[in-house]
Design a protein around this motif. Sequence first.
Motif, mmCIF file in Angstrom:
data_model
loop_
_atom_site.group_PDB
_atom_site.id
_atom_site.type_symbol
_atom_site.label_atom_id
_atom_site.label_comp_id
_atom_site.label_asym_id
_atom_site.label_seq_id
_atom_site.Cartn_x
_atom_site.Cartn_y
_atom_site.Cartn_z
ATOM 1 N N GLY A 1 0.792 -1.230 0.000
ATOM 2 C CA GLY A 1 0.000 0.000 0.000
ATOM 3 C C GLY A 1 0.820 1.275 0.000
ATOM 4 N N ASP A 2 0.133 2.369 -0.337
ATOM 5 C CA ASP A 2 0.759 3.689 -0.435
ATOM 6 C C ASP A 2 0.870 4.310 0.960
ATOM 7 O OD1 ASP A 2 1.567 6.216 -1.022
ATOM 8 O OD2 ASP A 2 -0.049 6.652 -2.460
ATOM 9 N N PRO A 3 2.078 4.638 1.417
ATOM 10 C CA PRO A 3 2.210 5.255 2.750
ATOM 11 C C PRO A 3 1.446 6.573 2.866
ATOM 12 C CG PRO A 3 4.386 5.046 1.654
ATOM 13 C CD PRO A 3 3.378 4.402 0.770
ATOM 14 N N GLU A 4 1.270 7.272 1.742
ATOM 15 C CA GLU A 4 0.529 8.544 1.757
ATOM 16 C C GLU A 4 -0.917 8.344 2.204
ATOM 17 O OE1 GLU A 4 1.160 11.887 1.043
ATOM 18 O OE2 GLU A 4 3.208 11.210 1.390
ATOM 19 N N LYS A 5 -1.417 7.091 2.046
ATOM 20 C CA LYS A 5 -2.803 6.819 2.411
ATOM 21 C C LYS A 5 -2.926 6.267 3.830
ATOM 22 C CE LYS A 5 -4.358 6.348 -2.303
ATOM 23 N NZ LYS A 5 -4.389 5.473 -3.446
ATOM 24 N N SER A 6 -1.795 6.137 4.547
ATOM 25 C CA SER A 6 -1.859 5.679 5.942
ATOM 26 C C SER A 6 -2.098 6.886 6.846
ATOM 27 C CB SER A 6 -0.555 4.979 6.322
ATOM 28 O OG SER A 6 0.507 5.919 6.363
ATOM 29 N N ALA A 7 -2.524 6.605 8.099
ATOM 30 C CA ALA A 7 -2.896 7.689 9.024
ATOM 31 C C ALA A 7 -1.713 8.627 9.271
ATOM 32 C CB ALA A 7 -3.381 7.085 10.331
ATOM 33 N N ASP A 8 -0.528 8.054 9.541
ATOM 34 C CA ASP A 8 0.627 8.917 9.839
ATOM 35 C C ASP A 8 1.521 9.139 8.615
ATOM 36 O OD1 ASP A 8 1.798 6.485 9.524
ATOM 37 O OD2 ASP A 8 2.670 6.365 11.543
ATOM 38 N N LYS A 9 1.117 8.592 7.473
ATOM 39 C CA LYS A 9 1.840 8.733 6.193
ATOM 40 C C LYS A 9 3.253 8.161 6.262
ATOM 41 C CE LYS A 9 -0.730 12.881 4.863
ATOM 42 N NZ LYS A 9 -1.509 12.567 3.678
#
Length: 582
Positions: free
Chosen positions: A388-396
């Motif tokens: 997955g894209d880290p930009e789409k995680s809560a803390d990026k």
Amino acid sequence: MKNNFCLALVAAAVSVALSAQAADVTDKMLVTASTNTHEVLSSGMGSEGQRFSPLKAVNTSTVSRLVPAWTMSFGGEKQRGQESQPLVHNGKMFVTASYSRIYAIDVKTGTKLWKYEERLPEGIMPCCDVVNRGAALYGNLVIFGTLDAHLIALDQDTGKVVWNDKIDDYKAGYSFSGAPLIADGLLLTGVSGGEFGVVGRVEARDPMTGKMVWVRPTVEGHMGYTFDKDGNKTENGMTGTLNASWPGELWKTGGASTWLGGTFDPKTGLAYFGTGNPAPWNSHLRPGDNLYSCSTLAIDPKTGKIVWHYQNTPNDGWDFDGVNEFVTFDMNGQRVGGKADRNGFFYVNDAKTGKLINAFPFVRKITWAKGIDLKTGRPIYVDESRPGDPEKSADKKKGSVVFSTPSFLGGKNQMPMAYNPGTGYFYVPANEWGMEIWNEPISYKKGAAYLGAGFTIKTLNDDYIGALRAIDPKSGKIVWEDKNTAPLWGGVLTTGGGLVFYGTPEGYLKAVDAKTGKELWKYQTGSGIVAPPITWEDGGNQYVAVVSGWGGAVPLWGGDVAKKVNMLEQGGSVWVFKLAGK
Ligand code: CA
């Protein structure tokens, strides 16, 4: 009388010229190397890379009598992975070893004739152990690449350096561990460093002088060049079209390294180089196909231009380097090439045009794609299997973790497969393993790892990781398999004697029946084998040789797999075998 005298002079001159060049390796000898049973003149046992010998003295009936003829230790305190294929020419064996060493050995007795060791600087950055995979022969020279990104040509008789040319800056992550390739009178080499954001390329040099002839970058947007005798360069066309498959600026540090080197088919006149991952590993930073990463490139040695490309893994997100060897052969009256890709699929492409003819899995479990569409030539992706894209995680900071097979160590890695025209099968050293992989933010910094990803390698089966597989390129079927507890990391040899030879990390060189996979012979070499065997004949005897010495990428990056291999001991020696008795 005068005429006769002239003729005698001419004859004498021709004779002197012939004797002076008798030991020289010529283009003609290299073109027919795959059928020369008396010598091993190139990596791949012929530039096509089939690793097939028509020799039959050692066969399914006699192989049980195979015994050691001699062995030689690389010595020193330096061991680690020994991935080298030896060469045999003019009574000498030339073999490279870990830490950029090369030896010439009397092939009859095993006596060391000379040794050259590169003085490596502090701070070299080989991603995956201090290995070397072999040398090239041309004229009276033996040429190999080093971990500090140099090419070195030595006199075959004396071991004296004839030329030494820098490929690039090791401080930026460049190195070279592949065997150089001779194609059409040129020395063709690649670069390692895809994990450090280098730009992949293929370089052509005059093998006798080291002078550059052309360079072809493997990432779109970079300019190719030709060079004149004084080293002045002229533009020779951009690789691809700027920003067509790479957005923004990332192509400037785009990877696609050519670390395994290439093959050359005299029948098509083309050289084939595989390319590694696009950099960084985090694929969300570089939407698009990212040409020409994870591809097979067919390059015309005469022009230095890409004639065709086929991309195995567009927009790679799993470090599925497409460097694996493209081995040309005849199938249904057509000249084609086979490639067992790190991504788990085996591909057959037309060798002249690149058109995809067949594609099928050679490992049991593949999560990232459902298959390869033979019409479009593209993979059918499983979108949820892309990390997955880290930009789409809560803390990026960390994208969603996925479990992916194969692992980035690959369905197959550096270890070369073999093709037997008698059985029509490829013999592929395959591995079954997976990984947890996730993406992280990353920006390029010279000389630093450029991944933007984290990972843990996982086993899939309790009883085995490695499996030597006989694969039918027409049907796509696995005809037989020989399982191995540890991952296979050495190459394969197949012969007219109906045999397949391969080594294991557990230390055995094995011979199995090419038709059935039945194990017929094995010998414990004292350390793990991660190198490909060779064979030749001399004085009525057939010899088989392999380098032994455990190491390579697995002990460095193996994760849970390390538990299956951490008892294995390092080493560094050449073993030569022949038949006992009559
Ligand atoms: Ca890579």
